[in-house]
Every structure is written in structure tokens, then in C-alpha cells.
Design a protein around this motif. Structure first.
Motif, PDB file in Angstrom:
ATOM      1  N   LEU A   1       0.724  -1.254   0.040  1.00 25.74           N
ATOM      2  CA  LEU A   1       0.164  -0.119   0.164  1.00 25.74           C
ATOM      3  C   LEU A   1       0.644   1.275  -0.115  1.00 25.74           C
ATOM      4  N   GLY A   2       0.370   2.274  -0.473  1.00 24.37           N
ATOM      5  CA  GLY A   2       0.890   3.663  -0.276  1.00 24.37           C
ATOM      6  C   GLY A   2      -0.027   4.379   0.227  1.00 24.37           C
ATOM      7  N   MET A   3       0.337   5.760   0.905  1.00 26.63           N
ATOM      8  CA  MET A   3      -0.431   6.556   1.479  1.00 26.63           C
ATOM      9  C   MET A   3      -0.337   7.888   0.916  1.00 26.63           C
ATOM     10  N   GLY A   4      -1.493   8.583   0.792  1.00 29.31           N
ATOM     11  CA  GLY A   4      -1.570   9.795   0.241  1.00 29.31           C
ATOM     12  C   GLY A   4      -1.248  11.060   1.586  1.00 29.31           C
ATOM     13  N   ASP A   5      -0.935  12.146   1.043  1.00 27.17           N
ATOM     14  CA  ASP A   5      -0.725  12.981   2.122  1.00 27.17           C
ATOM     15  C   ASP A   5      -2.135  13.558   2.923  1.00 27.17           C
ATOM     16  N   ASP A   6      -3.072  13.122   2.067  1.00 26.23           N
ATOM     17  CA  ASP A   6      -4.374  13.179   3.093  1.00 26.23           C
ATOM     18  C   ASP A   6      -4.782  11.995   3.908  1.00 26.23           C
ATOM     19  N   ALA A   7      -3.749  11.152   3.774  1.00 24.53           N
ATOM     20  CA  ALA A   7      -3.856   9.644   4.659  1.00 24.53           C
ATOM     21  C   ALA A   7      -4.828   8.607   3.872  1.00 24.53           C
ATOM     22  N   HIS A   8      -5.157   8.903   2.591  1.00 26.97           N
ATOM     23  CA  HIS A   8      -5.899   7.847   2.033  1.00 26.97           C
ATOM     24  C   HIS A   8      -4.786   6.826   1.627  1.00 26.97           C
ATOM     25  N   THR A   9      -5.411   5.338   1.417  1.00 26.91           N
ATOM     26  CA  THR A   9      -4.874   4.463   0.906  1.00 26.91           C
ATOM     27  C   THR A   9      -5.398   3.704  -0.020  1.00 26.91           C
ATOM     28  N   ALA A  10      -4.856   2.912  -1.083  1.00 25.04           N
ATOM     29  CA  ALA A  10      -5.668   2.522  -2.058  1.00 25.04           C
ATOM     30  C   ALA A  10      -6.419   3.752  -2.716  1.00 25.04           C
ATOM     31  N   SER A  11      -7.828   3.409  -2.639  1.00 25.82           N
ATOM     32  CA  SER A  11      -8.728   4.553  -3.301  1.00 25.82           C
ATOM     33  C   SER A  11      -9.691   4.769  -2.025  1.00 25.82           C
ATOM     34  N   ILE A  12      -9.225   4.474  -0.781  1.00 32.18           N
ATOM     35  CA  ILE A  12     -10.325   4.918   0.080  1.00 32.18           C
ATOM     36  C   ILE A  12      -9.808   6.360   0.891  1.00 32.18           C
ATOM     37  N   PHE A  13     -10.453   7.251   0.202  1.00 29.08           N
ATOM     38  CA  PHE A  13     -10.290   8.518   0.326  1.00 29.08           C
ATOM     39  C   PHE A  13     -10.967   9.230   1.739  1.00 29.08           C
ATOM     40  N   PRO A  14     -10.322  10.185   2.366  1.00 28.41           N
ATOM     41  CA  PRO A  14     -11.312  10.562   3.320  1.00 28.41           C
ATOM     42  C   PRO A  14     -12.815  11.091   2.933  1.00 28.41           C
ATOM     43  N   HIS A  15     -13.652  10.768   3.966  1.00 31.34           N
ATOM     44  CA  HIS A  15     -14.990  11.311   3.665  1.00 31.34           C
ATOM     45  C   HIS A  15     -15.712  10.612   2.470  1.00 31.34           C
ATOM     46  N   THR A  16     -15.474   9.435   1.991  1.00 28.85           N
ATOM     47  CA  THR A  16     -15.971   8.835   0.890  1.00 28.85           C
ATOM     48  C   THR A  16     -16.727   7.501   1.536  1.00 28.85           C
ATOM     49  N   THR A  17     -17.453   7.265   0.772  1.00 32.92           N
ATOM     50  CA  THR A  17     -18.279   5.809   1.180  1.00 32.92           C
ATOM     51  C   THR A  17     -17.463   4.622   1.430  1.00 32.92           C
ATOM     52  N   LEU A  18     -16.411   4.687   0.873  1.00 34.50           N
ATOM     53  CA  LEU A  18     -15.379   3.364   1.065  1.00 34.50           C
ATOM     54  C   LEU A  18     -14.768   3.166   2.545  1.00 34.50           C
ATOM     55  N   VAL A  19     -14.931   4.628   3.101  1.00 33.70           N
ATOM     56  CA  VAL A  19     -14.502   4.639   4.631  1.00 33.70           C
ATOM     57  C   VAL A  19     -15.364   3.595   5.631  1.00 33.70           C
ATOM     58  N   LYS A  20     -16.715   3.559   5.042  1.00 31.18           N
ATOM     59  CA  LYS A  20     -17.574   2.908   5.943  1.00 31.18           C
ATOM     60  C   LYS A  20     -18.163   1.752   5.309  1.00 31.18           C
ATOM     61  N   ASP A  21     -17.324   1.209   4.319  1.00 27.45           N
ATOM     62  CA  ASP A  21     -17.642  -0.141   3.700  1.00 27.45           C
ATOM     63  C   ASP A  21     -17.213  -1.344   4.462  1.00 27.45           C
ATOM     64  N   GLU A  22     -18.133  -1.944   4.905  1.00 25.62           N
ATOM     65  CA  GLU A  22     -17.796  -3.196   5.753  1.00 25.62           C
ATOM     66  C   GLU A  22     -17.644  -4.808   5.040  1.00 25.62           C
ATOM     67  N   GLU A  23     -17.891  -4.346   3.691  1.00 23.96           N
ATOM     68  CA  GLU A  23     -17.853  -5.767   2.766  1.00 23.96           C
ATOM     69  C   GLU A  23     -16.422  -6.242   2.566  1.00 23.96           C
ATOM     70  N   VAL A  24     -16.279  -7.545   2.468  1.00 22.71           N
ATOM     71  CA  VAL A  24     -14.913  -7.783   1.757  1.00 22.71           C
ATOM     72  C   VAL A  24     -15.048  -7.910   0.299  1.00 22.71           C
ATOM     73  N   ASN A  25     -14.599  -6.839  -0.134  1.00 19.16           N
ATOM     74  CA  ASN A  25     -15.049  -6.590  -1.524  1.00 19.16           C
ATOM     75  C   ASN A  25     -13.932  -5.770  -2.457  1.00 19.16           C
ATOM     76  N   VAL A  26     -14.560  -5.635  -3.707  1.00 21.16           N
ATOM     77  CA  VAL A  26     -13.821  -4.544  -4.604  1.00 21.16           C
ATOM     78  C   VAL A  26     -14.931  -3.705  -4.731  1.00 21.16           C
ATOM     79  N   ALA A  27     -14.876  -2.476  -4.746  1.00 20.81           N
ATOM     80  CA  ALA A  27     -15.899  -1.296  -4.835  1.00 20.81           C
ATOM     81  C   ALA A  27     -15.677  -0.136  -5.778  1.00 20.81           C
ATOM     82  N   SER A  28     -16.410   0.672  -6.304  1.00 20.35           N
ATOM     83  CA  SER A  28     -16.305   1.644  -6.958  1.00 20.35           C
ATOM     84  C   SER A  28     -16.587   2.787  -5.992  1.00 20.35           C
TER      85      SER A  28
END
Length: 241
Positions: free
Chosen positions: A137-164
Motif C-alpha cells: 500500500l501507499g499513503m497519500g498526504d491526506d492519509a488515503h490508501t488504495a482509493s479509500i479517500f477521506p469522507h468517501t463511502t469506502l471509509v464505512k464499507d464493511e464488505e470484503v469486496n472490490v468497490a467503485s
């Protein structure tokens, strides 16, 4: 969690390559294959070149399967496509077979691309639990990793999954592993260096009180696996001793 801090990028790169090779050797010995998830962006370019140029004969690359933790919603020939950088610096130089590389099909709409990528992963794991040997993994200067960016739906996604996910600040869609999928891995390694990452590292590693929405990399905490940070003095300068 294991925090490794290096003085130079060359030292970090060489040590991270050794770490990857050791996990690959163990995985191939145990399971006759190594399932390796690559990270995108510019940060891993030196690492990929080092693996291709200096580690060509250290493992059986024909038993390595490559995946991508996230992908940008651009054409495969676009310079911003994560798979293209890996292809040029690592996969082509090592002559990796096409059927050992799992690219995200961005000719599809993002949601469909995510669904199809998850299907291809499920097929590779023959319907069994998806447990990668190593996720880089990398980490952005906004602390995102993969494409889990701050304040996006992926932050709260609890599924073992690949998501858009739609990333508002970039005005674009991304395709990404979810945190629960990442956290099932045997090994997870962050590659984070440079002064511009210091604020993010301070919160991701240093904060006792977690704020996943603001600092999504805090979500990464393998269930049964090992978490290692490969970083440098510039990126860790704000951490308390």
C-alpha cells in the motif's frame, strides 16, 4: 505493527525488496504460488525497477500472481493507469505471463469494473476465502490508501469486496479494495516516504483516538496478518519519540 525508518530511499527500497522476496519464498514453498497485490502512483516505481533488475533470479517469478489494490478510471494506455506503470517497470521486464496479471478492466463502467474484478479474484481463489500473501500500500498526504479517500463511502464499507467510489475532490471514480478485504491479508506493507507525508503519518500511526473518516489509513489493521510500515526520517519527523 512494525515501523521501519530509513535514512535513504535506496536503503528502504533494498530492504523492502528483501521483505517481499522472503514472503514470496515462503508462500511458494507452502502453497506453490505467491499472491501479491501491487500499489500504484509514483512511489513504488523505484521498488519495481529494483525487483526487476536486481531480484530476477531470487524467486520463481512464474509462480507469482499480481493484483492491484486500486485503479484509476482511465484507459489502460493512459499514463495514470496504475497497471501501466507496473507493466513497464516490473511485469514486462520480468516477462510475467498475461494470465498471472490481474488488471482492472476500465473499459467498463466503474461499478461494473469493480464487480468483474472481484469475480476474477474469486475465481483465482476458487471460491475460498480471499487471503492475499502480501498487499503493498501507499499513503497519500491526506492519509488515503488504495482509493479509500477521506469522507468517501469506502471509509464505512464493511464488505470484503472490490468497490467503485466517487472521489469528489478529484472529480472522478476509482476502483478499490475495501479495508476489510485488505485486512484479511497475511501481510500488509505501507511504502511511505517524504516530508509531505509527515502530517498523515503522525495521525495514522501516532493518534490513539482514531478518526477513520479523516485518516482512512487508520482502517488498515490485519485480522490475523502482519502490518509493516517502510518509511523514512522525513515522513516520520512529527512522530513523538
Amino acid at each position: 505493527m512494525n515501523l521501519l525508518i530509513y535514512k535513504t530511499l535506496d536503503e528502504l527500497t533494498e530492504d523492502l525488496a528483501d521483505y517481499i522476496i522472503k514472503i514470496a519464498e515462503f508462500s511458494i514453498e507452502e502453497n506453490d504460488r505467491f499472491n501479491f497485490v501491487l500499489t500504484g502512483g509514483s512511489s513504488p516505481k523505484a521498488l519495481y525497477q529494483f525487483l526487476a533488475e536486481k531480484c530476477e533470479h531470487r524467486i520463481d517469478w512464474e509462480k507469482v500472481y499480481f493484483f492491484f489494490g486500486d485503479e484509476r478510471n482511465v484507459a489502460a494506455e493512459d499514463e495514470n493507469y496504475n497497471g501501466l506503470m507496473a507493466k513497464k517497470t516490473l511485469l514486462d521486464p520480468l516477462n510475467i505471463k498475461d494470465d498471472h496479471i490481474f488488471y482492472v478492466n476500465t473499459t467498463l463502467a466503474p461499478e461494473k469494473a469493480a464487480i468483474e474484478y472481484k469475480k476474477s479474484i474469486d475465481k483465482h481463489f476458487k471460491g475460498e476465502d480471499i487471503v492475499f500473501d502480501l498487499i503493498l500500500l501507499g499513503m497519500g498526504d491526506d492519509a488515503h490508501t488504495a482509493s479509500i479517500f477521506p469522507h468517501t463511502t469506502l471509509v464505512k464499507d464493511e464488505e470484503v469486496n472490490v468497490a467503485s467510489v466517487f472521489v469528489e475532490k478529484l472529480n472522478t471514480y476509482r476502483i478499490s479494495f475495501t479495508a476489510p478485504l485488505i485486512n484479511k491479508a497475511e501481510n500488509v506493507a505501507f511504502l511511505v516516504f517524504g516530508e509531505n507525508k509527515a502530517e498523515a503519518i503522525k495521525h495514522v500511526i501516532g493518534d490513539e483516538q482514531k478518526d477513520f473518516d479523516q485518516y482512512p489509513s487508520q482502517l488498515i489493521d490485519p485480522i490475523d496478518g502482519k502490518l509493516t510500515f517502510f518509511t523514512d526520517e522525513a515522513a516520520t519527523r512529527l512522530l513523538e519519540e
